[in-house]
Design a protein around this motif. Structure first.
Motif, PDB file in Angstrom:
ATOM      1  N   TYR A 129     118.026  33.996  -1.146  1.00 41.37           N
ATOM      2  CA  TYR A 129     119.093  34.244  -0.116  1.00 41.37           C
ATOM      3  C   TYR A 129     119.304  35.623  -0.030  1.00 41.37           C
ATOM      4  O   TYR A 129     120.519  35.996   0.049  1.00 41.37           O
ATOM      5  CB  TYR A 129     120.477  33.587  -1.002  1.00 41.37           C
ATOM      6  N   GLU A 130     118.336  36.253   0.262  1.00 44.17           N
ATOM      7  CA  GLU A 130     118.505  37.664   0.398  1.00 44.17           C
ATOM      8  C   GLU A 130     118.138  38.144   2.105  1.00 44.17           C
ATOM      9  O   GLU A 130     117.261  37.362   2.405  1.00 44.17           O
ATOM     10  CB  GLU A 130     117.200  38.346  -0.247  1.00 44.17           C
ATOM     11  N   PRO A 131     118.801  39.067   2.451  1.00 45.88           N
ATOM     12  CA  PRO A 131     120.046  39.743   1.915  1.00 45.88           C
ATOM     13  C   PRO A 131     121.181  38.926   1.755  1.00 45.88           C
ATOM     14  O   PRO A 131     121.667  38.069   2.665  1.00 45.88           O
ATOM     15  CB  PRO A 131     120.251  40.933   2.572  1.00 45.88           C
ATOM     16  N   PHE A 132     121.941  38.950   0.354  1.00 46.04           N
ATOM     17  CA  PHE A 132     122.906  37.837   0.349  1.00 46.04           C
ATOM     18  C   PHE A 132     124.210  38.138   1.123  1.00 46.04           C
ATOM     19  O   PHE A 132     124.958  37.061   1.734  1.00 46.04           O
ATOM     20  CB  PHE A 132     123.333  38.214  -1.121  1.00 46.04           C
ATOM     21  N   SER A 133     124.384  39.335   1.724  1.00 48.19           N
ATOM     22  CA  SER A 133     125.587  39.370   2.818  1.00 48.19           C
ATOM     23  C   SER A 133     125.276  38.957   4.202  1.00 48.19           C
ATOM     24  O   SER A 133     125.912  38.766   4.891  1.00 48.19           O
ATOM     25  CB  SER A 133     125.802  40.938   2.916  1.00 48.19           C
ATOM     26  N   LEU A 173     111.229  41.575   2.997  1.00 45.66           N
ATOM     27  CA  LEU A 173     111.291  40.153   2.205  1.00 45.66           C
ATOM     28  C   LEU A 173     109.813  39.967   2.068  1.00 45.66           C
ATOM     29  O   LEU A 173     109.425  39.202   1.260  1.00 45.66           O
ATOM     30  CB  LEU A 173     111.604  39.270   3.846  1.00 45.66           C
ATOM     31  N   THR A 174     108.686  40.235   2.878  1.00 46.64           N
ATOM     32  CA  THR A 174     107.226  40.368   2.703  1.00 46.64           C
ATOM     33  C   THR A 174     107.112  40.694   1.165  1.00 46.64           C
ATOM     34  O   THR A 174     106.360  39.900   0.280  1.00 46.64           O
ATOM     35  CB  THR A 174     106.378  40.713   3.541  1.00 46.64           C
ATOM     36  N   GLN A 175     107.652  42.134   1.014  1.00 45.85           N
ATOM     37  CA  GLN A 175     107.408  42.428  -0.292  1.00 45.85           C
ATOM     38  C   GLN A 175     107.706  41.665  -1.745  1.00 45.85           C
ATOM     39  O   GLN A 175     107.255  41.648  -2.536  1.00 45.85           O
ATOM     40  CB  GLN A 175     107.923  44.040  -0.664  1.00 45.85           C
ATOM     41  N   HIS A 176     109.056  41.240  -1.246  1.00 47.04           N
ATOM     42  CA  HIS A 176     109.370  40.131  -2.332  1.00 47.04           C
ATOM     43  C   HIS A 176     108.730  39.119  -2.584  1.00 47.04           C
ATOM     44  O   HIS A 176     108.445  38.829  -3.835  1.00 47.04           O
ATOM     45  CB  HIS A 176     111.080  39.936  -2.046  1.00 47.04           C
ATOM     46  N   PHE A 177     108.455  38.532  -1.766  1.00 44.75           N
ATOM     47  CA  PHE A 177     107.376  37.336  -1.743  1.00 44.75           C
ATOM     48  C   PHE A 177     105.928  37.875  -2.376  1.00 44.75           C
ATOM     49  O   PHE A 177     105.354  36.962  -3.226  1.00 44.75           O
ATOM     50  CB  PHE A 177     107.174  36.609  -0.553  1.00 44.75           C
ATOM     51  N   ASP A 178     105.522  38.901  -2.096  1.00 45.28           N
ATOM     52  CA  ASP A 178     104.105  39.519  -2.716  1.00 45.28           C
ATOM     53  C   ASP A 178     104.587  39.381  -4.180  1.00 45.28           C
ATOM     54  O   ASP A 178     103.361  39.192  -4.862  1.00 45.28           O
ATOM     55  CB  ASP A 178     104.104  40.752  -2.149  1.00 45.28           C
ATOM     56  N   LEU A 179     105.689  39.938  -4.454  1.00 44.41           N
ATOM     57  CA  LEU A 179     105.791  40.241  -6.079  1.00 44.41           C
ATOM     58  C   LEU A 179     105.662  38.891  -6.535  1.00 44.41           C
ATOM     59  O   LEU A 179     104.818  38.713  -7.865  1.00 44.41           O
ATOM     60  CB  LEU A 179     107.202  40.815  -6.345  1.00 44.41           C
ATOM     61  N   VAL A 180     106.185  38.009  -6.096  1.00 43.53           N
ATOM     62  CA  VAL A 180     106.140  36.284  -6.833  1.00 43.53           C
ATOM     63  C   VAL A 180     104.732  36.079  -6.796  1.00 43.53           C
ATOM     64  O   VAL A 180     104.283  35.404  -7.600  1.00 43.53           O
ATOM     65  CB  VAL A 180     106.959  35.451  -6.223  1.00 43.53           C
ATOM     66  N   ALA A 181     104.120  36.139  -5.586  1.00 44.58           N
ATOM     67  CA  ALA A 181     102.834  35.576  -5.452  1.00 44.58           C
ATOM     68  C   ALA A 181     101.659  36.223  -6.415  1.00 44.58           C
ATOM     69  O   ALA A 181     100.883  35.550  -7.076  1.00 44.58           O
ATOM     70  CB  ALA A 181     102.219  35.592  -4.141  1.00 44.58           C
ATOM     71  N   ASP A 182     102.034  37.736  -6.624  1.00 44.05           N
ATOM     72  CA  ASP A 182     101.157  38.372  -7.229  1.00 44.05           C
ATOM     73  C   ASP A 182     101.113  37.991  -8.800  1.00 44.05           C
ATOM     74  O   ASP A 182     100.270  37.751  -9.488  1.00 44.05           O
ATOM     75  CB  ASP A 182     101.209  39.867  -7.102  1.00 44.05           C
ATOM     76  N   TRP A 183     102.478  37.858  -9.259  1.00 39.14           N
ATOM     77  CA  TRP A 183     102.379  37.121 -10.622  1.00 39.14           C
ATOM     78  C   TRP A 183     101.976  35.890 -11.060  1.00 39.14           C
ATOM     79  O   TRP A 183     101.377  35.613 -11.820  1.00 39.14           O
ATOM     80  CB  TRP A 183     104.139  37.356 -10.920  1.00 39.14           C
ATOM     81  N   ALA A 184     102.145  34.927  -9.868  1.00 42.43           N
ATOM     82  CA  ALA A 184     101.779  33.670 -10.000  1.00 42.43           C
ATOM     83  C   ALA A 184     100.159  33.464  -9.870  1.00 42.43           C
ATOM     84  O   ALA A 184      99.764  32.825 -10.825  1.00 42.43           O
ATOM     85  CB  ALA A 184     102.261  32.638  -8.663  1.00 42.43           C
ATOM     86  N   GLN A 185      99.728  34.301  -9.269  1.00 42.49           N
ATOM     87  CA  GLN A 185      98.303  34.294  -9.112  1.00 42.49           C
ATOM     88  C   GLN A 185      97.536  34.966 -10.590  1.00 42.49           C
ATOM     89  O   GLN A 185      96.679  34.533 -11.133  1.00 42.49           O
ATOM     90  CB  GLN A 185      97.550  35.305  -8.273  1.00 42.49           C
ATOM     91  N   ARG A 186      98.144  35.854 -11.218  1.00 40.73           N
ATOM     92  CA  ARG A 186      97.795  36.446 -12.413  1.00 40.73           C
ATOM     93  C   ARG A 186      98.094  35.323 -13.613  1.00 40.73           C
ATOM     94  O   ARG A 186      97.450  35.361 -14.568  1.00 40.73           O
ATOM     95  CB  ARG A 186      98.556  37.710 -12.845  1.00 40.73           C
ATOM     96  N   HIS A 187      99.142  34.440 -13.314  1.00 38.37           N
ATOM     97  CA  HIS A 187      99.469  33.279 -14.334  1.00 38.37           C
ATOM     98  C   HIS A 187      99.136  32.031 -13.810  1.00 38.37           C
ATOM     99  O   HIS A 187      99.098  31.028 -14.766  1.00 38.37           O
ATOM    100  CB  HIS A 187     101.097  33.192 -14.696  1.00 38.37           C
ATOM    101  N   ASN A 188      98.200  32.052 -12.769  1.00 37.64           N
ATOM    102  CA  ASN A 188      97.573  30.723 -12.288  1.00 37.64           C
ATOM    103  C   ASN A 188      98.677  29.692 -12.260  1.00 37.64           C
ATOM    104  O   ASN A 188      98.532  28.506 -12.829  1.00 37.64           O
ATOM    105  CB  ASN A 188      96.371  30.530 -13.159  1.00 37.64           C
TER     106      ASN A 188
END
Ligand code: BGC
Length: 413
Positions: free
Chosen positions: A298-302, A332-347
């Motif tokens: 829900y970013e940016p929340f405001s 926004l893309t950077q936020h999603f990159d963070l999640v995707a990168d973490w998910a890939q590392r954890h499969n």
């Protein structure tokens, strides 16, 4: 990370974690706010819940032993380690390599919609909406393949136990029957269904592991023979006293309750801090191929919550626009990159389980944001579920009985 041009008054509530006390103040909602506040006050911060958890965890272990394993015992971590009451520092945002879609585990789910404000209300209908079977026809026809069903299980329990309530909450058979009817309605249209445990505020104010385990044991047993198109989500948006370390213990207990009867059903878990994207890194993912990790966006929340009646001060944000500057999209893309990168590392598979901008946001920006979030989710390999079908964020107008054209196109072009 700041959003350019959004240093607005009311900065205090810029993230969901800052607004627990005002989250339920929608005028149309008759949510028992006092109960939540009283529970928080009554807990005296940390000491009372700690004592209670200690006492009841111990009592629970005794009972289970005495009952000669009448209930399968969840492997509870040594009791003292449950009491991690300090909120850890937010995960550090180390710069990440640019995201390139690679070998993501494949998702059965793709495009979903949240049946918000229906079975999540204390009683279905309290918030102005009930589930109509015809909704599933519409949802299927327009191109969604799953629904997320927020269910307020706790509001439909009867206290039957003799142990001060920890284990004694039994889900009412009539309520199970109603949820079954809804789940069956979706399955009949070949829509997958996420059964989500929503508004479990007692758990957030005064966590109780035994109660959580016992409620999930009941739900899991009830749906054990349902097809794999039914998924479970352990708890919507953990927050409050539910810290990251504590929540990881609850995930273990919840998984055990489910796995006793549902060895291969997909189970969805999300991080604390209202399922914030940058807290996924605090999750200890169970060693289980049938786990999906979720986050809410829900970013940016405001922007997304401008004018939301239940967010104090949010009228000051009215007219906030989004996405005229490329910088907004880049963040926004950077936020999603963070999640995707973490998910890939954890499969692990990712579900963006909620996102949406409230109807009071400027329409052009709202559409732009929705379209961009949805397409970025897809580019990153996340399944997604829009928040929500027919209420304040709604993509469907239940009175005129029509889809809101621009919004539905932003979701399903
Ligand atoms: C809550 C809703 C709320 C939405 C947007 C959901 O998780 O359950 O009540 O409207 O988030 O804030």
């Amino acid at each position: 990370m700041g959003w350019p041009g959004m240093d607005l008054p009311g900065e205090l509530s810029l993230r969901k974690e800052n607004r627990s006390e005002c989250k339920w103040k929608q005028p149309s909602r008759i949510y028992p706010l006092a109960t939540f506040e009283d529970a928080e006050k009554g807990s005296g911060g940390k000491i009372l819940p700690m004592k209670r958890i200690l006492f009841f965890s111990f009592t629970f272990l005794l009972i289970v032993t005495a009952c000669n394993q009448q209930y399968a015992t969840p492997t509870l971590a040594p009791v003292p380690t449950l009491f991690v009451t300090d909120t850890p520092a937010p995960p550090t945002s180390t710069p990440l390599p640019e995201f390139t879609p690679t070998s993501f585990p494949s998702m059965k789910l793709q495009r979903g919609i949240n049946m918000g404000d229906m079975l999540e209300a204390p009683n279905e209908g309290d918030w102005g909406l009930t589930v109509q079977e015809e909704y599933f026809d519409l949802i299927k026809e327009v191109g969604f393949d799953f629904v997320r069903l927020p269910v307020n299980w706790k509001a439909h329990t009867t206290r039957t136990g003799q142990d001060d309530g920890d284990m004694g909450y039994t889900i009412e058979p009539d309520f199970f029957a109603r949820v079954d009817e809804v789940v069956d309605g979706a399955l009949k249209r070949n829509l997958s269904v996420i059964i989500d445990f929503h508004h479990y505020e007692d758990l957030m104010a005064d966590p109780n592991l035994n109660q959580f385990w016992f409620l999930w044991k009941q739900i899991a047993e009830h749906y054990r023979d349902y097809p794999s198109q039914v998924l479970f989500e352990l708890a919507n948006e953990p927050h409050g006293q539910m810290t990251a370390a504590l929540w990881n213990k609850y995930i273990i207990a919840g998984m055990e309750a489910v796995r006793e009867t549902n060895p291969t059903r997909d189970v969805i878990i999300g991080p604390v801090q209202w399922n914030a994207y940058d807290w996924v890194t605090t999750l200890d993912i169970p060693d289980d191929p049938h786990v999906i990790v979720t986050f809410h966006y829900y970013e940016p929340f405001s922007f997304t919550h401008q004018g939301a009646e239940w967010v104090e001060g949010s009228t000051l944000w009215l007219s906030t626009s989004w996405g005229e500057s490329e910088e907004h999209k880049r963040i926004l893309t950077q936020h999603f990159d963070l999640v995707a990168d973490w998910a890939q590392r954890h499969n692990v598979r990712i579900l963006l389980g909620e996102f949406g901008a409230y109807s009071k946001a400027p329409q052009e920006s709202r559409i732009r944001w929705t379209e961009f979030v949805r397409s970025e989710a897809e580019r990153h390999g996340f399944a997604w579920a829009y928040w929500e079908f027919a209420s304040g964020f709604g993509v469907y107008d239940p009175e005129a009985k029509v889809w809101r054209e621009e919004l539905i196109k932003a979701l399903i072009p």
